[in-house]
Write an enzyme that holds these catalytic residues in place. Structure first.
Site, mmCIF file in Angstrom:
data_model
loop_
_atom_site.group_PDB
_atom_site.id
_atom_site.type_symbol
_atom_site.label_atom_id
_atom_site.label_comp_id
_atom_site.label_asym_id
_atom_site.label_seq_id
_atom_site.Cartn_x
_atom_site.Cartn_y
_atom_site.Cartn_z
ATOM 1 N N ASP A 102 0.849 -1.187 0.000
ATOM 2 C CA ASP A 102 0.000 0.000 0.000
ATOM 3 C C ASP A 102 0.896 1.253 0.000
ATOM 4 O OD1 ASP A 102 -2.978 0.948 0.481
ATOM 5 O OD2 ASP A 102 -1.834 1.963 2.031
ATOM 6 N N TYR A 233 -0.708 11.374 1.960
ATOM 7 C CA TYR A 233 -1.504 11.651 0.760
ATOM 8 C C TYR A 233 -1.534 13.140 0.449
ATOM 9 C CZ TYR A 233 -3.172 6.882 1.537
ATOM 10 O OH TYR A 233 -3.238 5.521 1.733
ATOM 11 N N HIS A 298 -7.335 -6.406 -0.857
ATOM 12 C CA HIS A 298 -6.239 -5.443 -0.748
ATOM 13 C C HIS A 298 -5.207 -5.783 0.321
ATOM 14 C CE1 HIS A 298 -4.159 -1.599 -0.956
ATOM 15 N NE2 HIS A 298 -4.414 -1.377 0.319
#
Length: 319
Positions: A102, A233, A298
């Protein structure tokens, strides 16, 4: 946790918590994603630490028992890679085997880009190399493709996502995200945070995530909050600017890529085409293997524990 030891190291101006198993042998360094911790690698640390490797997993900057710098600009790719290089130095080795998942996978790609001489080989989970588009900033490009409700776009405004998460509570957020099996790009409709990743949050946890596991995550995120993780992010556009000198670069490190067939990244726009159509191999000429796990979503490092540990071992033992 099966002989896993914990300590704090000073790296790049912050105190970093690491978990490790195995005193000798080549170092395998694990980088977690969002919203995860060193704990996401507990099974792989135990497995690789028992196979003659020195398995090390930090809580990355802003997470768990590692320091949480206050400013958003303290979370650029350069800061995080700086932490990891200092961690490798503190371990007293020149090179490590790298494993990332990730957001940890993205940091892994930066590490291979900036300091390839420190990485023997890279096992990358979930997120393939993200080729830099010199014509458009990263978040702007995502907004153009997926719209304003795409999760990374929704993460951008400081404090906004944190307040929405606070409304539903830490335990709900973590359970919702960690158990998602929804494919395609993660969209968060405004005002409905809980239906974003996982519209059908299960009443019972999947077999690979126990109540104790969830409680550990909750205890750490209740202490730190989510801001540190979200700040990664919030630096995507700044990272785009900072990495301009590496535009068009190839990653020369040997790589094995592993994803679940239900992974939200793998099932997003053009990702399969990039991975299987030659683009990935063009950017990463030493891409040795691509594994797509049937029926896996995921968080494949936690869902398919033994399979991931075996894939890592089978790859790194060649070097």
């Amino acid at each position: 946790m099966d002989g896993i030891e914990h300590r704090t190291v000073e790296v790049n101006g912050i105190k970093m918590h690491i978990a490790e198993k195995g005193k000798e042998g080549p170092v395998v360094l694990f980088l977690h994603g969002f919203p995860e911790l060193w704990y996401s690698w507990r099974h792989q640390i135990a497995a690789l630490g028992s196979l003659g490797y020195r398995a090390v997993a930090p809580d990355l900057r802003g997470y768990g028992d590692t320091e949480v710098p206050a400013s958003i600009s303290s979370y650029t790719g350069f800061h995080i890679v700086g932490d990891i290089v200092a961690l490798i130095d503190s371990l007293g080795v020149e090179q490590v085997f790298l494993v990332g998942h990730d957001m940890g996978a993205i940091i892994g790609w930066y590490l291979c880009m900036f300091r390839p001489e420190r990485i023997k080989a890279y096992v990358c989970l979930s997120v393939p190399f993200l080729r830099r588009n010199p014509k458009i900033k990263t978040v702007d490009a995502m907004r153009a493709v997926y719209g304003d409700d795409y999760y990374i776009c929704r993460f951008q405004e400081p404090g906004k996502m944190e307040s929405e998460m606070a409304e539903v509570g830490t335990a709900y957020v973590l359970k919702n995200i960690l158990t998602t099996r929804k494919t395609g790009p993660p969209i968060f409709p405004k005002g409905e945070y809980g239906t974003g990743f996982n519209p059908d949050t299960p009443d019972t946890l999947p077999s690979w995530l126990t109540e104790d596991d969830l409680a550990y995550y909750v205890s750490k995120f209740e202490k730190t909050g989510f801001t540190g993780g979200l700040n990664y992010y919030r630096n995507f556009n700044l990272n785009w600017e900072l990495t301009a000198p590496w535009s068009g670069v190839q990653i020369k490190v040997p790589v094995k890529f592993i994803t679940g067939e239900l992974d939200m990244i793998y099932t997003s726009f053009n990702t399969k085409e990039y991975i299987h159509g030659g683009g990935f191999k063009e950017d990463v000429p030493n891409l040795k293997e691509v594994i797509v796990q049937k029926g896996v979503a995921h968080f494949n490092n936690e869902e398919a524990v033994e399979e991931i540990s075996n894939h890592i071992y089978e790859f790194i033992k060649k070097f």
